[in-house]
Design a protein around this motif. Structure first.
Motif, PDB file in Angstrom:
ATOM      1  N   ILE A  24      82.133 -83.623   2.041  1.00 24.88           N
ATOM      2  CA  ILE A  24      83.562 -82.868   2.251  1.00 24.88           C
ATOM      3  C   ILE A  24      83.509 -81.627   2.595  1.00 24.88           C
ATOM      4  O   ILE A  24      83.904 -81.100   3.637  1.00 24.88           O
ATOM      5  CB  ILE A  24      84.544 -83.223   1.133  1.00 24.88           C
ATOM      6  N   GLN A  25      82.596 -80.747   1.881  1.00 19.22           N
ATOM      7  CA  GLN A  25      82.713 -79.180   2.161  1.00 19.22           C
ATOM      8  C   GLN A  25      81.736 -79.047   3.426  1.00 19.22           C
ATOM      9  O   GLN A  25      82.483 -77.881   4.293  1.00 19.22           O
ATOM     10  CB  GLN A  25      82.043 -78.704   0.965  1.00 19.22           C
ATOM     11  N   PRO A  26      80.921 -79.537   3.831  1.00 17.35           N
ATOM     12  CA  PRO A  26      80.293 -79.007   5.366  1.00 17.35           C
ATOM     13  C   PRO A  26      81.222 -79.597   6.242  1.00 17.35           C
ATOM     14  O   PRO A  26      81.099 -78.809   7.335  1.00 17.35           O
ATOM     15  CB  PRO A  26      79.153 -79.943   5.190  1.00 17.35           C
ATOM     16  N   LYS A  27      82.150 -80.734   6.089  1.00 17.72           N
ATOM     17  CA  LYS A  27      82.859 -80.933   7.428  1.00 17.72           C
ATOM     18  C   LYS A  27      84.033 -80.146   7.353  1.00 17.72           C
ATOM     19  O   LYS A  27      84.480 -79.615   8.357  1.00 17.72           O
ATOM     20  CB  LYS A  27      83.521 -82.446   7.113  1.00 17.72           C
ATOM     21  N   ILE A  28      84.549 -79.578   6.314  1.00 17.72           N
ATOM     22  CA  ILE A  28      85.769 -78.394   6.473  1.00 17.72           C
ATOM     23  C   ILE A  28      85.074 -77.319   6.746  1.00 17.72           C
ATOM     24  O   ILE A  28      85.704 -76.311   7.588  1.00 17.72           O
ATOM     25  CB  ILE A  28      86.336 -78.170   4.932  1.00 17.72           C
ATOM     26  N   LEU A  29      84.022 -76.759   6.367  1.00 14.63           N
ATOM     27  CA  LEU A  29      83.433 -75.534   6.904  1.00 14.63           C
ATOM     28  C   LEU A  29      83.033 -75.574   8.411  1.00 14.63           C
ATOM     29  O   LEU A  29      82.694 -74.562   9.081  1.00 14.63           O
ATOM     30  CB  LEU A  29      82.304 -74.978   5.926  1.00 14.63           C
ATOM     31  N   SER A  30      82.916 -76.688   8.963  1.00 14.42           N
ATOM     32  CA  SER A  30      82.256 -76.709  10.337  1.00 14.42           C
ATOM     33  C   SER A  30      83.524 -76.497  11.531  1.00 14.42           C
ATOM     34  O   SER A  30      83.342 -76.062  12.594  1.00 14.42           O
ATOM     35  CB  SER A  30      81.843 -78.119  10.616  1.00 14.42           C
ATOM     36  N   PHE A  31      84.822 -76.567  10.816  1.00 20.17           N
ATOM     37  CA  PHE A  31      85.808 -76.151  11.801  1.00 20.17           C
ATOM     38  C   PHE A  31      85.884 -74.808  12.381  1.00 20.17           C
ATOM     39  O   PHE A  31      85.642 -73.760  11.332  1.00 20.17           O
ATOM     40  CB  PHE A  31      87.234 -76.520  11.205  1.00 20.17           C
TER      41      PHE A  31
END
Length: 55
Positions: A24-31
């Motif tokens: 979840i965290q890498p997906k959120i930080l990719s925005f």
């Protein structure tokens, strides 16, 4: 007392944190932020006082 037994809850906590940090965290930080910060100095608007007709 069952709440003192860490056996099932520790595994649930560990699994949820690993899911959060790995998926979840890498997906959120990719925005990309919509308004990235800039080094430009903000413009100060030149305001003039309003001349009221009754004063």
């Amino acid at each position: 007392m069952p709440q003192l037994n860490p056996n099932p809850w520790f595994f649930i906590m560990l699994t949820s944190w690993l899911t959060y940090t790995m998926i979840i965290q890498p997906k959120i930080l990719s925005f990309v932020t919509t308004n990235p910060p800039s080094n430009k100095m903000p413009e100060i608007p030149n305001t003039t006082p309003w001349s009221w007709p009754w004063t």
